[in-house]
Design an enzyme around this catalytic site. Structure first.
Site, PDB file in Angstrom:
ATOM      1  N   CYS A   1      93.503 -42.188   4.611  1.00  0.00           N
ATOM      2  CA  CYS A   1      91.909 -40.910   5.138  1.00  0.00           C
ATOM      3  C   CYS A   1      91.201 -41.491   3.910  1.00  0.00           C
ATOM      4  O   CYS A   1      89.780 -40.946   4.025  1.00  0.00           O
ATOM      5  CB  CYS A   1      92.341 -39.970   5.360  1.00  0.00           C
ATOM      6  SG  CYS A   1      93.624 -40.182   6.981  1.00  0.00           S
TER       7      CYS A   1
ATOM      8  N   ASN B   1      90.383 -36.624  13.203  1.00  0.00           N
ATOM      9  CA  ASN B   1      90.274 -36.668  12.741  1.00  0.00           C
ATOM     10  C   ASN B   1      90.835 -38.937  12.505  1.00  0.00           C
ATOM     11  O   ASN B   1      91.495 -39.198  13.438  1.00  0.00           O
ATOM     12  CB  ASN B   1      91.728 -37.038  12.137  1.00  0.00           C
ATOM     13  CG  ASN B   1      92.029 -37.157  10.437  1.00  0.00           C
ATOM     14  OD1 ASN B   1      91.323 -38.407  10.419  1.00  0.00           O
ATOM     15  ND2 ASN B   1      93.389 -36.886   9.888  1.00  0.00           N
TER      16      ASN B   1
ATOM     17  N   HIS C   1      86.423 -35.944   4.404  1.00  0.00           N
ATOM     18  CA  HIS C   1      87.193 -36.531   5.412  1.00  0.00           C
ATOM     19  C   HIS C   1      87.042 -34.616   6.571  1.00  0.00           C
ATOM     20  O   HIS C   1      87.486 -33.785   6.580  1.00  0.00           O
ATOM     21  CB  HIS C   1      88.524 -36.747   4.722  1.00  0.00           C
ATOM     22  CG  HIS C   1      89.358 -37.008   5.716  1.00  0.00           C
ATOM     23  ND1 HIS C   1      89.058 -37.861   7.138  1.00  0.00           N
ATOM     24  CD2 HIS C   1      90.859 -37.034   5.596  1.00  0.00           C
ATOM     25  CE1 HIS C   1      90.384 -37.846   7.970  1.00  0.00           C
ATOM     26  NE2 HIS C   1      91.679 -36.762   7.329  1.00  0.00           N
TER      27      HIS C   1
END
Length: 328
Positions: free
Chosen positions: A122, A285, A255
């Site tokens: 990520c 996500n 993020h």
């Protein structure tokens, strides 16, 4: 001569298939697994995510996002002299050949531009952007296409409600170019491999089989605790490197993993929630794609304007984390 790097175009792409919490609730209920819209939203802030159809790969999502970014930058594909693509879900096993090379071919780039993948989960986009910044400032490259692209739906265990409801597919891209005025003001990257087991895929490829599990594994509480800690620290490091105070930041684009992590970071930095760009509710996500997806959304709806100072930051498996201060 001093070179600077600047973001001059953004783009993004989400697969057409939009999956609601109720869709997942029904799917899991058929397997005897209980969840609900309220349970998912209260723990993550997520209401929707997008899934790629069978046969659609990370490179396909990346190409569409890249074309948008190129159009915004008023560039042609062969103006690009380097592609850096962040992904944990490459088109080929072990990322061999790199998905960046596949994207280069699909874009029709024939100038021999360098192309490589970056794997920091990520945090991948932060790593890729930092590398691009260094390449441009060194004078070795002029126009770098930086992409985050993921098809995380392929590595989710849909019998584990704690992980399968959190992730989605998508791609985001930026064109970074040599500039006479500062654009990327600072970047900071970190990693700590002692936390490798809290967010990982434990499988390994041996001959023509996968040993262990090919599904994403996450210790949610451990990831949450570590993420909240390191995001504040790396954000302040980047601010110090840029010579800025938090109140000088126009937008925080973290993020998009969990709304509670994002809000906690903003509060610790004493940034008003109005400065927090949130897409996790609609995208889930999307790992390395989440930051450029959110950035492009804020650019296209007019929130992010030329001259604005933006704090980008992310955390991911590895454990990795990073931040950048960017002036648009």
């Amino acid at each position: 001569m001093t070179f600077f790097s600047k973001i001059i175009g953004t783009g993004s792409y989400l697969p057409p298939r939009r999956v609601s919490n109720q869709d997942l609730t029904d799917q899991l209920a058929a397997k005897g697994i209980e969840t609900s819209d309220e349970w998912i939203v209260s723990r993550s802030g997520i209401s929707f995510r997008h899934y790629a159809e069978e046969g659609v790969n990370s490179s396909d999502l990346a190409v569409t996002a890249a074309k948008q970014a190129l159009d915004a930058a008023k560039m042609q594909p062969n103006d690009i002299d380097m592609i850096i693509l962040a992904t944990s879900t490459p088109d080929f096993i072990s990322g061999f050949p790199s998905t960046a090379c596949i994207v280069q071919n699909k874009l029709g780039i024939k100038n021999g531009a360098a192309a490589m993948d970056v794997q920091a989960v990520c945090s991948g986009f932060m790593y890729a952007m930092s590398i691009a910044d260094s390449m441009i400032k060194s004078g070795s490259h002029k126009n770098v296409l930086v992409i985050g692209a993921e098809v995380f739906s392929r590595i989710l265990n849909f019998e584990d409600r704690t992980t399968c409801v959190l992730f989605g597919d998508g791609a985001g891209a930026v064109v970074m170019s040599r500039s006479e005025t500062p654009g990327v003001l600072a970047t900071k990257l970190h990693a700590d491999g002692s936390y490798a087991d809290i967010l990982c895929i434990r499988g390994q490829v041996q001959n023509d089989a996968i040993t262990g599990s090919g599904y994403l594994h996450m210790d949610g509480q451990a990831v949450f605790k570590l993420a909240v800690s390191v995001l504040e620290k790396v954000a302040n490091e980047a601010l110090d490197a840029a010579g800025l105070q938090a109140e000088e930041i126009d937008w925080l684009i973290p993020h998009q993993a969990n709304i509670r992590i994002m809000q906690s970071t903003a509060k610790k930095m004493r940034l008003p929630m109005e400065k927090l760009v949130v897409t996790v509710d609609q995208h889930g996500n999307t790992s390395a794609a989440s930051i450029p997806l959110a950035l492009d959304a804020a650019v296209r709806d007019g929130r992010v304007q030329a001259g604005h100072k933006i704090l980008l930051e992310g955390v991911g498996g590895g454990f990795t984390w990073g931040a950048a201060i960017v002036q648009m």
